[in-house]
Design a protein around this motif. Structure first.
Motif: not given
Length: 53
Positions: A32, A42-43, A14-15, A17-19, A11-12
């Motif tokens: 990313s 990522s979601d 993925k976060t 990666s989004e940033k 989860d961390t």
């Protein structure tokens, strides 16, 4: 317990990666993509792929 840790780490990642995707820096975008390879994407990517079908 180890499974919880793994899920939290994913989860961390993925976060992060989004940033990085939001960055203008090409190396950040490449990082990313590498993170997504390990975490399964990522979601937002999964939602985008569902919308394309």
């Amino acid at each position: 317990m180890a499974e919880n840790f793994l899920n939290k780490a994913k989860d961390t990642a993925k976060t992060v990666s989004e940033k990085l995707k939001g960055s203008d820096n090409e190396k950040a975008k490449q990082a990313s993509e590498q993170i997504d390879k390990f975490t399964g994407g990522s979601d937002n990517d999964k939602n985008d792929k569902k919308d394309e079908k």
